[in-house]
Design a protein around this motif. Structure first.
Motif, PDB file in Angstrom:
ATOM      1  N   ALA A  50       3.744  10.529   0.787  1.00 14.25           N
ATOM      2  CA  ALA A  50       2.590   9.699   1.140  1.00 14.25           C
ATOM      3  C   ALA A  50       1.656  10.461   2.058  1.00 14.25           C
ATOM      4  N   SER A  51       0.353  10.278   1.886  1.00  9.23           N
ATOM      5  CA  SER A  51      -0.642  11.057   2.614  1.00  9.23           C
ATOM      6  C   SER A  51      -1.503  10.150   3.486  1.00  9.23           C
ATOM      7  N   ILE A  52      -1.951  10.708   4.639  1.00  3.10           N
ATOM      8  CA  ILE A  52      -2.841   9.944   5.511  1.00  3.10           C
ATOM      9  C   ILE A  52      -4.232   9.840   4.900  1.00  3.10           C
ATOM     10  N   ASN A  53      -4.503  10.622   3.867  1.00  3.07           N
ATOM     11  CA  ASN A  53      -5.805  10.589   3.204  1.00  3.07           C
ATOM     12  C   ASN A  53      -5.803   9.726   1.949  1.00  3.07           C
ATOM     13  N   ARG A  54      -4.701   9.068   1.704  1.00  5.36           N
ATOM     14  CA  ARG A  54      -4.569   8.230   0.516  1.00  5.36           C
ATOM     15  C   ARG A  54      -4.064   6.863   0.940  1.00  5.36           C
ATOM     16  N   SER A  55      -4.642   5.814   0.381  1.00  4.56           N
ATOM     17  CA  SER A  55      -4.254   4.464   0.796  1.00  4.56           C
ATOM     18  C   SER A  55      -2.787   4.202   0.455  1.00  4.56           C
ATOM     19  N   PRO A  56      -2.060   3.513   1.359  1.00  6.32           N
ATOM     20  CA  PRO A  56      -0.663   3.164   1.078  1.00  6.32           C
ATOM     21  C   PRO A  56      -0.581   2.126  -0.027  1.00  6.32           C
ATOM     22  N   LEU A  57       0.551   2.074  -0.700  1.00 11.08           N
ATOM     23  CA  LEU A  57       0.740   1.105  -1.763  1.00 11.08           C
ATOM     24  C   LEU A  57       1.019  -0.274  -1.178  1.00 11.08           C
ATOM     25  N   LEU A  58       0.416  -1.284  -1.786  1.00 10.08           N
ATOM     26  CA  LEU A  58       0.676  -2.673  -1.392  1.00 10.08           C
ATOM     27  C   LEU A  58       1.607  -3.271  -2.434  1.00 10.08           C
ATOM     28  N   CYS A  59       2.899  -3.199  -2.153  1.00 13.97           N
ATOM     29  CA  CYS A  59       3.861  -3.679  -3.142  1.00 13.97           C
ATOM     30  C   CYS A  59       4.636  -4.867  -2.604  1.00 13.97           C
ATOM     31  N   GLY A  60       5.286  -5.596  -3.498  1.00 15.03           N
ATOM     32  CA  GLY A  60       6.048  -6.762  -3.102  1.00 15.03           C
ATOM     33  C   GLY A  60       7.248  -6.417  -2.240  1.00 15.03           C
ATOM     34  N   LEU A  61       7.795  -5.187  -2.414  1.00 12.22           N
ATOM     35  CA  LEU A  61       8.934  -4.753  -1.621  1.00 12.22           C
ATOM     36  C   LEU A  61       8.503  -4.547  -0.182  1.00 12.22           C
ATOM     37  N   ASN A  62       9.033  -5.364   0.719  1.00 15.44           N
ATOM     38  CA  ASN A  62       8.717  -5.281   2.147  1.00 15.44           C
ATOM     39  C   ASN A  62       7.204  -5.347   2.369  1.00 15.44           C
TER      40      ASN A  62
END
Length: 220
Positions: free
Chosen positions: A11-23
């Motif tokens: 995962a990169s600080i320049n890329r948006s994090p994934l918004l997933c149902g897990l946690n």
């Protein structure tokens, strides 16, 4: 075994994090931090909705013509588009269908909130369950301070994400009271020497870990 994280490897600080149902609670916090690092105005668009340009004419408020928008107003309006782009790339194709008909980014965000966190009644019930866990929290037999910290932080973070507010002193007193009787001399020493209103929970757990390591060394 290391805990499986709810986002892709690398995962990169320049890329948006994934918004997933897990946690989802964890993912939501990461998304807010990422968006605010770009511009707090973008997060404001997500949280409060599309900025509407208004013009006062004869005491009546009407929507301002696009040709009269100022540079600052154009920038605020663009925040909605930027935020929608970020959220879209944070979702998989299935979740994108849920928000594809949304007009504003706030509507998209609210849809995701309801989908992953369910209704207010469910959130309220979950909050009450976590509060009960917090109130009954105790150190388990044979448990290390690191394990206590992990369980305690998990409960507190989830409660805070649901709107529960804690101050430092309350959390510190709870931590000290949850320890078993073998920790009583250290608890008394910390309570007498330290100001629990300014001591962070991280610092408190750090002191407890140091004491635990010293006791283990003496036992060996």
């Amino acid at each position: 075994m290391a805990e499986k994280l709810p986002f892709g490897e690398g995962a990169s600080i320049n890329r948006s994090p994934l918004l997933c149902g897990l946690n989802y609670q964890f993912c939501k916090v990461r998304m807010k931090i990422f968006v605010e690092s770009l511009d707090k105005g973008i997060w404001d668009a997500i949280e409060n909705g599309l900025f509407i340009r208004k013009l006062e004419t004869d005491g009546v408020s009407i929507e301002k013509p696009r040709s009269q928008w100022t540079d600052a107003e154009n920038k605020r309006v663009k925040f909605d588009c930027i935020a929608k782009n970020i959220l879209t790339f944070a979702l998989n194709s299935y979740e994108c269908l849920w928000v594809s008909q949304c007009i504003s980014v706030k509507e998209m965000w609210d849809t995701l909130e309801v989908t992953h966190e369910r209704t207010k009644d469910v959130k309220r019930a979950r909050k009450h369950t976590l509060i009960q866990e917090y109130e009954m929290f105790k150190m388990l037999k044979g448990e290390s301070i690191a394990d206590v910290q992990k369980r305690f932080t998990h409960i507190v973070n989830h409660l805070m994400s649901l709107g529960k507010v804690f101050d430092k002193e309350e959390l510190n007193i709870k931590i000290l009271k949850c320890l078993d009787r073998s920790w009583q001399p250290k608890v008394t020493a910390i309570s007498e020497l330290k100001d629990l209103t300014s001591l962070t929970t991280a610092s408190l757990f750090g002191r407890l870990r140091e004491h635990e390591m010293e006791m283990n060394r003496l036992n060996i």
